[in-house]
Structure formats: structure tokens, C-alpha cells
Motif scaffolding. Structure first.
Motif, mmCIF file in Angstrom:
data_model
loop_
_atom_site.group_PDB
_atom_site.id
_atom_site.type_symbol
_atom_site.label_atom_id
_atom_site.label_comp_id
_atom_site.label_asym_id
_atom_site.label_seq_id
_atom_site.Cartn_x
_atom_site.Cartn_y
_atom_site.Cartn_z
ATOM 1 N N GLU A 1 0.409 4.992 0.145
ATOM 2 C CA GLU A 1 -0.642 5.974 0.410
ATOM 3 C C GLU A 1 -0.197 6.877 1.564
ATOM 4 O O GLU A 1 0.104 6.382 2.653
ATOM 5 N N ASN B 1 -4.570 4.662 4.543
ATOM 6 C CA ASN B 1 -3.588 3.579 4.592
ATOM 7 C C ASN B 1 -3.987 2.551 5.651
ATOM 8 O O ASN B 1 -3.986 1.338 5.390
ATOM 9 N N LEU C 1 -12.678 -2.544 -3.623
ATOM 10 C CA LEU C 1 -11.218 -2.573 -3.610
ATOM 11 C C LEU C 1 -10.712 -4.006 -3.489
ATOM 12 O O LEU C 1 -9.806 -4.423 -4.222
ATOM 13 N N ILE D 1 -7.091 0.512 4.536
ATOM 14 C CA ILE D 1 -6.769 -0.539 3.563
ATOM 15 C C ILE D 1 -6.046 -1.699 4.258
ATOM 16 O O ILE D 1 -6.313 -2.871 3.972
ATOM 17 N N GLY E 1 -14.832 -0.478 0.145
ATOM 18 C CA GLY E 1 -13.855 -1.457 0.588
ATOM 19 C C GLY E 1 -14.018 -2.792 -0.114
ATOM 20 O O GLY E 1 -13.040 -3.435 -0.501
ATOM 21 N N TYR F 1 0.518 -7.615 4.088
ATOM 22 C CA TYR F 1 0.545 -6.251 3.552
ATOM 23 C C TYR F 1 1.720 -5.487 4.138
ATOM 24 O O TYR F 1 2.219 -5.792 5.224
ATOM 25 N N LYS G 1 -11.215 7.809 -5.396
ATOM 26 C CA LYS G 1 -11.642 8.035 -4.009
ATOM 27 C C LYS G 1 -12.876 8.950 -3.999
ATOM 28 O O LYS G 1 -12.965 9.850 -4.830
ATOM 29 N N ILE H 1 0.864 -1.186 0.000
ATOM 30 C CA ILE H 1 0.000 0.000 0.000
ATOM 31 C C ILE H 1 0.895 1.229 0.000
ATOM 32 O O ILE H 1 1.687 1.432 0.932
ATOM 33 N N ILE I 1 -1.083 -1.235 -4.387
ATOM 34 C CA ILE I 1 -2.154 -0.242 -4.357
ATOM 35 C C ILE I 1 -1.480 1.113 -4.245
ATOM 36 O O ILE I 1 -0.808 1.399 -3.252
#
Length: 227
Positions: free
Chosen positions: A10, A16, A110, A19, A107, A30, A103, A8, A52
Motif C-alpha cells: 500500500e 499502510n 478487514l 493496517i 478495520g 506484518y 476503500k 501489506i 493485502i
């Protein structure tokens, strides 16, 4: 069991963290970072399966991050950005993004896009030259397309368009990408010929072209052959 690892990138720490929560709740590994520099370090240090990526990073624009990554890796990149201008979305796809979400985002959507990116990454290409999707079959050796066992008479350009979409099944392809693949770099930005070709192809392969089950239009982005 080895879990898929998502990076991620972000800089909004609330997004962040959200996610990260989604991924953890659904069994993914992750790594969350907030800058381009940290993203490069994570890619060097860790085996990443999906990225992402936000475009508005503090130290480098996300489009430049994509250029850098695409110079040495084909890891799927899902862009999640507040930028919603149509031409910017298209240019990001042309740079090598596999998908684009605006955005605020759902969720569950995604997670669905992450699953789609993983399927596209790990799909095994069959040795059998015949590809079967529902009632549609494509024999790449013979360039023969059938629907429910009935041969369809496709033109050379219609077949090339279908084959290009199938080779990138599940991935959004921008109109300009398809134009370059079909007519070459010097054709120009006019999309009318592509729209006509797409309409003709849909009339032949779809039961109802108004409700397509194979080739989906992603508004403002391009086209996707459903995975």
C-alpha cells in the motif's frame, strides 16, 4: 507460537500504518511495503501467509502484481482498493484475488477478511468423502446431498455448482468464473443461466432462499459459500 505473517502492499503510508496497527494489535506479524518492487523482494525474503494489496501502486499496477504472484504462488490475496467499478472488481477476482474490499473500509471487517483468507489457506481437506455443514451433508463419492437427513434431488448442473462452491469455501467466485467452470470457455458473458441455476439450488438447500445461510451473494462480485 508462530504468528501468521501478512504482507501489506500500500503506497498511502497513512493507510499502510493503520493496517499495521490493526495487525499488530491482533497478534499478527506484518511487513509493510509501498511498491511492487518491494513486494516481490518481501515475498522472496519472507514466508508470507496473506497479502493485502492496493491496486494503485507507483511502479506497477496491482493487477500485474497479482498476475506475477499467481504465476508461482497461491498465497491468499485480499485486494483493498478505491476502485469500485463492478467489472474491475470481477476481473480482479478472475485474475486470482481471493477477496476484494473497497476503500474506505472498516478495520474489523478487514481483520475478518484476513481470518477468512487464513482459514481458506490452511483448511485441511477431510479424507471422509462426506462433507457436513450444519444440516447440509454432501457425499462426493455418491454425489448425494442431504438436508437434515433428507435426500435432495439435485440435477447434475446443480450438483456441479454446489461442488465448485464447496471446493472454494469462503472464497468469492465471480459469475464469469462459475460460468467457465460449468459451461466452458466459449459460453459467453450471459449470466441469466447461472442466476436461474443458483436460484434453483438455493430453493433446494436453503431453509429460506431469501435469507440464505450457505450461499451468499456478494453484490457486484459474485458468490461465496460461507466458511
Amino acid at each position: 507460537m508462530i504468528m501468521d505473517h501478512v504482507l501489506i502492499v500500500e503506497d498511502d503510508m497513512k493507510i499502510n500504518a493503520y493496517i499495521q496497527f490493526l495487525l499488530k494489535s491482533n497478534g499478527y506479524q506484518y511487513t509493510g511495503v509501498a511498491s511492487a518492487k518491494e513486494a516481490y523482494e518481501a515475498l522472496i525474503a519472507t514466508s508470507i501467509d496473506v497479502i493485502i494489496l492496493d491496486l494503485g501502486l507507483p511502479d506497477e499496477d496491482g493487477t500485474q502484481v497479482m498476475r506475477q504472484i499467481r504465476s508461482w504462488s497461491d498465497v491468499p490475496i485480499l485486494v483493498v482498493s478505491a476502485r469500485n467499478h463492478e467489472m474491475e472488481k470481477v476481473s480482479v477476482l478472475d485474475l486470482g484475488a481471493d477477496d476484494y474490499m473497497t476503500k474506505p473500509f472498516s478495520g474489523q471487517e478487514l481483520l475478518a477478511r484476513v481470518r477468512l483468507a487464513l482459514r481458506h489457506r490452511y483448511r485441511e481437506h477431510p479424507t471422509d468423502p462426506v462433507v457436513q455443514i450444519k444440516e447440509l451433508s454432501v457425499d462426493r463419492d455418491k454425489k448425494l446431498v442431504k438436508r437434515a437427513g433428507v435426500a435432495l434431488h439435485l440435477t447434475e448442473m446443480e450438483y456441479r455448482l454446489l461442488d465448485t462452491l464447496l471446493q472454494n469455501q469462503g472464497k468469492v467466485l465471480s459469475s464469469q468464473y462459475l460460468i467457465r467452470e460449468l459451461w466452458g470457455m466459449n459460453y459467453g458473458p450471459d449470466t441469466q443461466a447461472l442466476r436461474r441455476l443458483m436460484a434453483n439450488l438455493r430453493r433446494k438447500i436453503e431453509k429460506d432462499p431469501a435469507i440464505p445461510e450457505f450461499i451468499i451473494t456478494e453484490i457486484g462480485l459474485g458468490y461465496r459459500f460461507l466458511d
